[in-house]
Design an enzyme around this catalytic site. Structure first.
Site, PDB file in Angstrom:
ATOM      1  N   HIS A 158      -2.275   1.154   7.112  1.00 15.19           N
ATOM      2  CA  HIS A 158      -2.525   1.326   5.680  1.00 15.19           C
ATOM      3  C   HIS A 158      -2.142   2.738   5.259  1.00 15.19           C
ATOM      4  O   HIS A 158      -2.188   3.680   6.065  1.00 15.19           O
ATOM      5  CB  HIS A 158      -4.001   1.080   5.375  1.00 15.19           C
ATOM      6  CG  HIS A 158      -4.303   0.899   3.915  1.00 15.19           C
ATOM      7  ND1 HIS A 158      -3.733  -0.094   3.153  1.00 15.19           N
ATOM      8  CD2 HIS A 158      -5.104   1.600   3.075  1.00 15.19           C
ATOM      9  CE1 HIS A 158      -4.176  -0.012   1.918  1.00 15.19           C
ATOM     10  NE2 HIS A 158      -4.993   1.013   1.843  1.00 15.19           N
ATOM     11  N   CYS A 200       0.823  -1.212   0.000  1.00 10.23           N
ATOM     12  CA  CYS A 200       0.000   0.000   0.000  1.00 10.23           C
ATOM     13  C   CYS A 200       0.854   1.259   0.000  1.00 10.23           C
ATOM     14  O   CYS A 200       0.559   2.225  -0.707  1.00 10.23           O
ATOM     15  CB  CYS A 200      -0.956  -0.007   1.194  1.00 10.23           C
ATOM     16  SG  CYS A 200      -0.131  -0.147   2.806  1.00 10.23           S
ATOM     17  N   ASP A 259      -8.166   4.313  -2.111  1.00 11.42           N
ATOM     18  CA  ASP A 259      -7.553   3.111  -1.570  1.00 11.42           C
ATOM     19  C   ASP A 259      -6.876   2.325  -2.684  1.00 11.42           C
ATOM     20  O   ASP A 259      -7.510   1.955  -3.670  1.00 11.42           O
ATOM     21  CB  ASP A 259      -8.628   2.252  -0.889  1.00 11.42           C
ATOM     22  CG  ASP A 259      -8.053   1.249   0.085  1.00 11.42           C
ATOM     23  OD1 ASP A 259      -6.962   0.720  -0.193  1.00 11.42           O
ATOM     24  OD2 ASP A 259      -8.684   0.999   1.128  1.00 11.42           O
TER      25      ASP A 259
END
Length: 313
Positions: A228, A114, A246
């Site tokens: 994240h 991520c 995202d």
């Protein structure tokens, strides 16, 4: 004579017995002529293997996931509520960084990438030239194109910490300003969101005010998982919600998050190092000329916060 009978018996025993004769009763009560019963063939070995592999495939699929449903308080961008928020943000000039980020939006190539993917798409949105060939005659940032003081396999195995994200950003030519939530306040964060997301975009798509990246704990938002990274691409000021792009699109689509809730997720303490998470403002460093200062950038990338080769998570 006894020997001849024994030989004849062995020969007969080797012969296949004739099919069993069965008789069936005719409708008038008469016995119909005997017919041979059909022999049932054994299943083909390939069919047995196909059935076994199918059962194994179903068993393996039961241990995997295809996306996750978003909590109701986090509307997806494509949902009716998400489109209403998008219209609100567009009418309020709250999508200044959205369009450049949308053009470079990527899905992370590894479950733990991520931070890597957020950084590569942010560098592309900022227009940072990697000064290295990607493929063919093109220069472009991808997950594999990022340079670091450690192999990328390390981040694939262990993930990326807050300090490491800022360090890799500097290493690849960006200006990074990390701010931990525990050392700041929500009003300062709101100002950073407004600077990056709100305003007239008159720079031909160039993000003069940079890209804002949030480092947060998913579980505080009501999602599965923990740490994240995601870029913040927009602000709906009246609803006080920010748009999160995202990069784990195999899990969650882009969605809206209440600003207060995102702040709480960033203020969460990371058990690896006992520090809060936070946000990073990325931008292109000002240059006096077109020359790339690769060596000074990489030397200063990990100093003074990254003197030791192994940093705490």
């Amino acid at each position: 004579r006894f020997k001849a009978v024994s030989v004849l018996w062995r020969q007969l025993s080797r012969q296949r017995p004739p099919p069993r004769q069965t008789a069936r009763k005719a409708p008038g009560g008469h016995i119909a002529p005997a017919t041979q019963s059909k022999s049932v063939a054994a299943p083909h070995p390939l069919k047995i293997m196909a059935g076994t592999s199918s059962r194994l495939a179903r068993r393996s699929l039961s241990q995997t996931f295809y996306r996750r449903p978003l909590p109701r308080h986090l509307p997806a961008l494509s949902s009716p509520a998400g489109r209403v928020l998008f219209k609100e943000a567009l009418a309020s000039n709250g999508l200044k960084s959205y369009f450049a980020l949308a053009e470079t939006y990527e899905t992370q190539s590894e479950p733990s990438f991520c931070g890597i993917t957020t950084l590569s798409m942010s560098l592309n949105a900022l227009g940072v030239d990697p000064r290295r060939r990607w493929k063919g005659v093109w220069r472009w940032y991808t997950d594999a194109m990022l340079e670091s003081h450690v192999p990328l396999e390390t981040f694939e195995r262990d993930g990326m910490s807050f300090d490491e994200f800022a360090g890799v950003a500097r290493w690849n030519g960006a200006e990074a300003r990390p701010i931990r939530a525990g050392e700041s306040d929500i009003e300062t964060f709101r100002e950073a969101v407004e600077k990056a997301c709100v305003g007239e975009d008159e720079s031909d798509g160039e993000l003069e005010d940079g890209v804002l990246v949030a480092s947060y704990n998913r579980s505080v938002l009501g999602q599965t998982g923990e740490g994240h990274f995601s870029p913040v691409a927009g602000l709906a000021p009246s609803s006080d919600m920010v748009l999160v792009l995202d990069t784990a699109r195999f899990k969650y689509p882009p969605h809206w998050v209440p600003t207060q809730l995102l702040w709480e997720a960033m203020a969460d303490i990371n058990p690896w190092n006992g520090k809060s998470r936070g946000y990073v403002s990325l931008n292109v460093p000002s240059k006096k000329d077109d020359e790339t200062l690769e060596c000074p950038t990489k030397v200063l990338a990990w100093a003074p916060d990254h003197a030791s080769p192994k940093m705490p998570r």
